[in-house]
Motif scaffolding. Structure first.
Motif, PDB file in Angstrom:
ATOM      1  N   PRO A  16      39.371  26.581  41.093  1.00 51.43           N
ATOM      2  CA  PRO A  16      40.952  26.512  40.556  1.00 51.43           C
ATOM      3  C   PRO A  16      41.267  27.471  40.073  1.00 51.43           C
ATOM      4  N   LEU A  17      40.886  28.885  39.958  1.00 49.96           N
ATOM      5  CA  LEU A  17      41.197  30.340  40.061  1.00 49.96           C
ATOM      6  C   LEU A  17      41.458  30.973  41.183  1.00 49.96           C
ATOM      7  N   ASP A  18      41.597  30.386  41.998  1.00 52.98           N
ATOM      8  CA  ASP A  18      42.421  30.560  43.690  1.00 52.98           C
ATOM      9  C   ASP A  18      43.408  29.826  44.271  1.00 52.98           C
ATOM     10  N   PHE A  19      43.390  28.505  43.384  1.00 49.51           N
ATOM     11  CA  PHE A  19      45.132  27.953  43.651  1.00 49.51           C
ATOM     12  C   PHE A  19      46.506  29.000  43.472  1.00 49.51           C
ATOM     13  N   ASP A  20      47.085  28.235  44.133  1.00 51.64           N
ATOM     14  CA  ASP A  20      48.567  28.995  44.553  1.00 51.64           C
ATOM     15  C   ASP A  20      49.539  28.812  44.155  1.00 51.64           C
ATOM     16  N   GLY A  21      49.512  27.428  43.952  1.00 49.17           N
ATOM     17  CA  GLY A  21      50.888  26.495  43.289  1.00 49.17           C
ATOM     18  C   GLY A  21      51.101  25.630  44.594  1.00 49.17           C
ATOM     19  N   SER A  22      51.042  26.340  45.173  1.00 50.65           N
ATOM     20  CA  SER A  22      51.254  25.986  46.874  1.00 50.65           C
ATOM     21  C   SER A  22      51.608  24.357  47.419  1.00 50.65           C
ATOM     22  N   ASP A  23      52.682  23.550  48.084  1.00 52.27           N
ATOM     23  CA  ASP A  23      52.345  21.631  48.128  1.00 52.27           C
ATOM     24  C   ASP A  23      51.486  21.757  48.727  1.00 52.27           C
ATOM     25  N   VAL A  24      50.747  22.608  49.614  1.00 53.01           N
ATOM     26  CA  VAL A  24      49.462  22.183  50.925  1.00 53.01           C
ATOM     27  C   VAL A  24      48.825  22.189  49.735  1.00 53.01           C
ATOM     28  N   GLN A  25      48.403  23.525  48.928  1.00 48.29           N
ATOM     29  CA  GLN A  25      47.176  23.834  47.708  1.00 48.29           C
ATOM     30  C   GLN A  25      47.242  21.862  47.248  1.00 48.29           C
ATOM     31  N   LYS A  26      48.305  21.594  46.625  1.00 47.28           N
ATOM     32  CA  LYS A  26      48.466  20.421  45.928  1.00 47.28           C
ATOM     33  C   LYS A  26      47.574  19.345  46.536  1.00 47.28           C
ATOM     34  N   ASN A  27      48.322  19.499  47.425  1.00 45.11           N
ATOM     35  CA  ASN A  27      47.904  18.787  47.825  1.00 45.11           C
ATOM     36  C   ASN A  27      46.656  18.368  48.446  1.00 45.11           C
ATOM     37  N   GLU A  28      46.126  18.752  49.069  1.00 47.15           N
ATOM     38  CA  GLU A  28      44.867  19.711  49.529  1.00 47.15           C
ATOM     39  C   GLU A  28      43.605  19.192  48.026  1.00 47.15           C
ATOM     40  N   VAL A  29      43.798  19.589  46.805  1.00 47.58           N
ATOM     41  CA  VAL A  29      43.097  19.351  45.567  1.00 47.58           C
ATOM     42  C   VAL A  29      43.625  17.260  45.805  1.00 47.58           C
ATOM     43  N   ILE A  30      44.169  17.442  45.104  1.00 45.12           N
ATOM     44  CA  ILE A  30      44.475  15.200  45.706  1.00 45.12           C
ATOM     45  C   ILE A  30      43.548  15.181  46.494  1.00 45.12           C
ATOM     46  N   ALA A  31      43.753  15.217  47.709  1.00 47.42           N
ATOM     47  CA  ALA A  31      43.202  14.452  48.403  1.00 47.42           C
ATOM     48  C   ALA A  31      41.576  14.543  48.451  1.00 47.42           C
ATOM     49  N   TYR A  32      40.874  16.301  47.560  1.00 38.95           N
ATOM     50  CA  TYR A  32      39.632  16.072  47.687  1.00 38.95           C
ATOM     51  C   TYR A  32      39.378  14.812  46.075  1.00 38.95           C
ATOM     52  N   ILE A  33      39.840  15.197  45.742  1.00 36.88           N
ATOM     53  CA  ILE A  33      39.962  14.599  44.518  1.00 36.88           C
ATOM     54  C   ILE A  33      39.327  13.054  44.785  1.00 36.88           C
ATOM     55  N   GLN A  34      40.616  12.761  45.592  1.00 32.41           N
ATOM     56  CA  GLN A  34      40.626  11.122  45.802  1.00 32.41           C
ATOM     57  C   GLN A  34      39.229  10.913  46.591  1.00 32.41           C
ATOM     58  N   SER A  35      39.479  11.227  47.199  1.00 30.38           N
ATOM     59  CA  SER A  35      37.894  12.142  48.785  1.00 30.38           C
ATOM     60  C   SER A  35      36.476  11.635  47.200  1.00 30.38           C
ATOM     61  N   ARG A  36      36.455  12.236  47.171  1.00 30.20           N
ATOM     62  CA  ARG A  36      35.690  13.078  45.963  1.00 30.20           C
ATOM     63  C   ARG A  36      34.817  11.170  44.710  1.00 30.20           C
ATOM     64  N   VAL A  37      36.618  10.956  44.388  1.00 26.54           N
ATOM     65  CA  VAL A  37      36.380   9.927  43.497  1.00 26.54           C
ATOM     66  C   VAL A  37      35.746   8.268  44.152  1.00 26.54           C
TER      67      VAL A  37
END
Length: 120
Positions: A24-45
């Motif tokens: 979270p503290l390395d998150f740069d707010g880019s669309d690419v990272q937003k999509n990666e966070v969403i993909a990680y969360i969906q996969s993990r859940v």
């Protein structure tokens, strides 16, 4: 061309590739990272609720995805990187409980504990 690469990358993520954990503290707010966070969360859940325990209901998945995304957003504002790094180490390395919700809960508890001392 750049948009095409992002779209192709996202299509691979949605077809089962496991997305990487984003600190979270390395998150740069880019669309690419937003999509990666969403993909990680969906996969993990999905892993946690469909493969680990048998609670694979769409409503449960959406609730937990939202809870984890909200936790991630709050963690981007964490004040103590050392405490956050330790929570990530413990819950993403030592035990397999690497959700942003769990990390946030333990981060908050450890921040609170770091300000306390044993006394009579």
């Amino acid at each position: 061309m750049k948009k095409l690469l992002v779209m192709v990358s996202m299509s691979f993520l949605s077809f089962g590739a496991t997305a990487a954990f984003i600190h979270p503290l390395d998150f740069d707010g880019s669309d690419v990272q937003k999509n990666e966070v969403i993909a990680y969360i969906q996969s993990r859940v999905k892993k946690d609720y469909c493969q680990t325990i048998d609670m694979c209901q769409e409503s449960m998945l959406r609730i937990m995805e939202n809870e984890n995304l909200d936790a991630f957003k709050r963690l981007t504002q964490a004040k103590s990187r050392d405490i956050l790094d330790r929570a990530i180490h413990d819950y993403c390395g030592t035990v397999d409980m690497c959700t942003y919700q769990m990390i946030e809960m333990m981060y908050k508890e450890n921040v609170k504990a770091s300000q306390q001392q044993l006394s009579w």
